[in-house]
Design a protein around this motif. Structure first.
Motif, PDB file in Angstrom:
ATOM      1  N   ILE A  87       0.822  -1.213   0.000  1.00 63.11           N
ATOM      2  CA  ILE A  87       0.000   0.000   0.000  1.00 63.11           C
ATOM      3  C   ILE A  87       0.856   1.264   0.000  1.00 63.11           C
ATOM      4  O   ILE A  87       0.437   2.310  -0.483  1.00 63.11           O
ATOM      5  CB  ILE A  87      -1.002  -0.018   1.176  1.00 63.11           C
ATOM      6  CG1 ILE A  87      -2.125   0.998   0.925  1.00 63.11           C
ATOM      7  CG2 ILE A  87      -0.307   0.198   2.500  1.00 63.11           C
ATOM      8  CD1 ILE A  87      -3.321   0.834   1.823  1.00 63.11           C
ATOM      9  N   VAL A  88       2.089   1.168   0.497  1.00 63.90           N
ATOM     10  CA  VAL A  88       3.011   2.313   0.469  1.00 63.90           C
ATOM     11  C   VAL A  88       3.284   2.735  -0.970  1.00 63.90           C
ATOM     12  O   VAL A  88       3.349   3.925  -1.285  1.00 63.90           O
ATOM     13  CB  VAL A  88       4.335   1.964   1.190  1.00 63.90           C
ATOM     14  CG1 VAL A  88       5.384   3.025   0.955  1.00 63.90           C
ATOM     15  CG2 VAL A  88       4.099   1.779   2.686  1.00 63.90           C
ATOM     16  N   HIS A 109      -0.292   0.304  12.803  1.00 69.32           N
ATOM     17  CA  HIS A 109       0.816   0.589  13.733  1.00 69.32           C
ATOM     18  C   HIS A 109       2.172   0.482  13.038  1.00 69.32           C
ATOM     19  O   HIS A 109       3.132   1.115  13.459  1.00 69.32           O
ATOM     20  CB  HIS A 109       0.761  -0.336  14.961  1.00 69.32           C
ATOM     21  CG  HIS A 109       0.976  -1.780  14.644  1.00 69.32           C
ATOM     22  ND1 HIS A 109      -0.071  -2.668  14.536  1.00 69.32           N
ATOM     23  CD2 HIS A 109       2.094  -2.497  14.395  1.00 69.32           C
ATOM     24  CE1 HIS A 109       0.407  -3.872  14.256  1.00 69.32           C
ATOM     25  NE2 HIS A 109       1.719  -3.788  14.160  1.00 69.32           N
ATOM     26  N   GLY A 110       2.247  -0.317  11.974  1.00 69.91           N
ATOM     27  CA  GLY A 110       3.502  -0.440  11.236  1.00 69.91           C
ATOM     28  C   GLY A 110       3.920   0.833  10.530  1.00 69.91           C
ATOM     29  O   GLY A 110       5.076   0.976  10.128  1.00 69.91           O
ATOM     30  N   PHE A 111       2.984   1.776  10.389  1.00 71.32           N
ATOM     31  CA  PHE A 111       3.285   3.042   9.708  1.00 71.32           C
ATOM     32  C   PHE A 111       3.395   4.225  10.671  1.00 71.32           C
ATOM     33  O   PHE A 111       3.665   5.336  10.236  1.00 71.32           O
ATOM     34  CB  PHE A 111       2.194   3.351   8.673  1.00 71.32           C
ATOM     35  CG  PHE A 111       2.015   2.272   7.654  1.00 71.32           C
ATOM     36  CD1 PHE A 111       3.025   1.971   6.750  1.00 71.32           C
ATOM     37  CD2 PHE A 111       0.839   1.544   7.592  1.00 71.32           C
ATOM     38  CE1 PHE A 111       2.858   0.967   5.813  1.00 71.32           C
ATOM     39  CE2 PHE A 111       0.658   0.546   6.659  1.00 71.32           C
ATOM     40  CZ  PHE A 111       1.675   0.251   5.767  1.00 71.32           C
ATOM     41  N   THR A 112       3.179   4.019  11.967  1.00 73.18           N
ATOM     42  CA  THR A 112       3.094   5.159  12.875  1.00 73.18           C
ATOM     43  C   THR A 112       4.397   5.957  12.930  1.00 73.18           C
ATOM     44  O   THR A 112       4.368   7.165  13.074  1.00 73.18           O
ATOM     45  CB  THR A 112       2.694   4.729  14.300  1.00 73.18           C
ATOM     46  OG1 THR A 112       3.587   3.727  14.768  1.00 73.18           O
ATOM     47  CG2 THR A 112       1.277   4.223  14.339  1.00 73.18           C
ATOM     48  N   LEU A 113       5.532   5.272  12.823  1.00 81.02           N
ATOM     49  CA  LEU A 113       6.814   5.968  12.861  1.00 81.02           C
ATOM     50  C   LEU A 113       7.466   6.050  11.485  1.00 81.02           C
ATOM     51  O   LEU A 113       8.611   6.430  11.358  1.00 81.02           O
ATOM     52  CB  LEU A 113       7.768   5.248  13.831  1.00 81.02           C
ATOM     53  CG  LEU A 113       7.287   5.138  15.273  1.00 81.02           C
ATOM     54  CD1 LEU A 113       8.288   4.357  16.113  1.00 81.02           C
ATOM     55  CD2 LEU A 113       7.056   6.515  15.875  1.00 81.02           C
ATOM     56  N   SER A 114       6.716   5.703  10.469  1.00 76.65           N
ATOM     57  CA  SER A 114       7.274   5.599   9.126  1.00 76.65           C
ATOM     58  C   SER A 114       7.099   6.890   8.339  1.00 76.65           C
ATOM     59  O   SER A 114       6.070   7.557   8.418  1.00 76.65           O
ATOM     60  CB  SER A 114       6.576   4.456   8.391  1.00 76.65           C
ATOM     61  OG  SER A 114       6.845   4.504   7.023  1.00 76.65           O
ATOM     62  N   LYS A 115       8.096   7.185   7.533  1.00 75.02           N
ATOM     63  CA  LYS A 115       7.986   8.333   6.627  1.00 75.02           C
ATOM     64  C   LYS A 115       6.952   8.074   5.537  1.00 75.02           C
ATOM     65  O   LYS A 115       6.518   8.998   4.854  1.00 75.02           O
ATOM     66  CB  LYS A 115       9.356   8.644   6.006  1.00 75.02           C
ATOM     67  CG  LYS A 115       9.893   7.542   5.119  1.00 75.02           C
ATOM     68  CD  LYS A 115      11.288   7.863   4.625  1.00 75.02           C
ATOM     69  CE  LYS A 115      11.892   6.893   3.667  1.00 75.02           C
ATOM     70  NZ  LYS A 115      11.448   5.539   3.618  1.00 75.02           N
ATOM     71  N   ASP A 116       6.535   6.827   5.396  1.00 74.26           N
ATOM     72  CA  ASP A 116       5.551   6.456   4.378  1.00 74.26           C
ATOM     73  C   ASP A 116       4.107   6.636   4.844  1.00 74.26           C
ATOM     74  O   ASP A 116       3.178   6.431   4.068  1.00 74.26           O
ATOM     75  CB  ASP A 116       5.746   4.993   3.964  1.00 74.26           C
ATOM     76  CG  ASP A 116       7.116   4.740   3.358  1.00 74.26           C
ATOM     77  OD1 ASP A 116       7.546   5.575   2.533  1.00 74.26           O
ATOM     78  OD2 ASP A 116       7.740   3.735   3.704  1.00 74.26           O
ATOM     79  N   VAL A 120       0.495   6.296   2.655  1.00 72.13           N
ATOM     80  CA  VAL A 120      -0.492   5.246   2.922  1.00 72.13           C
ATOM     81  C   VAL A 120      -1.878   5.870   3.071  1.00 72.13           C
ATOM     82  O   VAL A 120      -2.856   5.402   2.483  1.00 72.13           O
ATOM     83  CB  VAL A 120      -0.105   4.447   4.185  1.00 72.13           C
ATOM     84  CG1 VAL A 120      -1.246   3.552   4.647  1.00 72.13           C
ATOM     85  CG2 VAL A 120       1.149   3.634   3.926  1.00 72.13           C
ATOM     86  N   ILE A 121      -1.973   6.933   3.852  1.00 71.24           N
ATOM     87  CA  ILE A 121      -3.268   7.586   4.078  1.00 71.24           C
ATOM     88  C   ILE A 121      -3.817   8.163   2.770  1.00 71.24           C
ATOM     89  O   ILE A 121      -5.016   8.037   2.477  1.00 71.24           O
ATOM     90  CB  ILE A 121      -3.152   8.676   5.155  1.00 71.24           C
ATOM     91  CG1 ILE A 121      -2.740   8.055   6.493  1.00 71.24           C
ATOM     92  CG2 ILE A 121      -4.470   9.440   5.306  1.00 71.24           C
ATOM     93  CD1 ILE A 121      -2.371   9.064   7.571  1.00 71.24           C
TER      94      ILE A 121
END
Length: 195
Positions: A87-88, A109-116, A120-121
């Protein structure tokens, strides 16, 4: 920090019916299980809840998607579309504004600290119809003996604030779902509507 759990299943502590009953489907909607893992939600949705609808099972883990293809073929499931995609990077095989409900179960939660995270949103926003729904089910940000590290868990309040910046409005919150833990239940389910 990258957090991945390729193809793992949430089925041992989150029942498919408990989750899918929350959507009150008519039976003809288009549903996406984004980060479907072993696909137990997708299979149940296709076979029981959406007999006249379409179910997209999306995961970046090729083995999970191959297993779902095998299941689909062996059981002649016509309304299940399995997609190997991250999805990124986007899901180009799915049209803009075409999905009624997107579910992200133990995925965000896998994206909470991600620059991506923002990509995704935005991709989710592209997929969902106007007034369509985004459902996120996540671990509560409490210490438990299982699940992702506490520092990458995100509260429902934080999700509400984040998604409001992308024209998603919270329409429902269930904090009494998942497995039993000393402080109630392990998860929450928050549903947003695309405005």
């Amino acid at each position: 920090m990258e957090h991945k759990h390729h193809g793992k299943s949430s089925s041992r502590y989150l029942g498919a019916d408990d989750i899918l009953n929350e959507f009150h489907f008519n039976g003809d909607e288009t549903f996406m299980d984004a980060g479907c893992g072993d696909g137990y939600i997708s299979i149940k949705a296709a076979e029981k809840y959406l007999p006249r609808g379409i179910v997209y099972a999306v995961d970046s883990y090729d083995i999970a998607i191959n297993d779902l293809e095998e299941y689909k073929s062996e059981n002649d499931v016509q309304n299940l579309i399995n997609i190997e995609a991250d999805i990124v990077e986007g899901i180009p095989s799915v049209s803009d504004d075409s999905v009624d409900v997107v579910l992200m179960l133990n995925v965000f939660h896998g994206f909470t600290l991600s620059k991506d995270r923002d990509n995704v949103i935005k991709e989710i926003g592209r997929l969902i119809k106007n007034h369509g729904k985004l459902a996120i089910m996540e671990f509560k940000p409490l210490k438990m003996s299982w699940g992702p590290p506490v520092d990458i868990r995100i509260s429902s309040d934080d999700l509400e604030e984040l998604f409001s910046q992308y024209n998603f409005k919270k329409v429902y919150l269930n904090e009494d779902i998942g497995s039993d833990i000393p402080k109630g239940k392990s998860h929450y389910l928050i549903i947003f509507e695309k405005e």
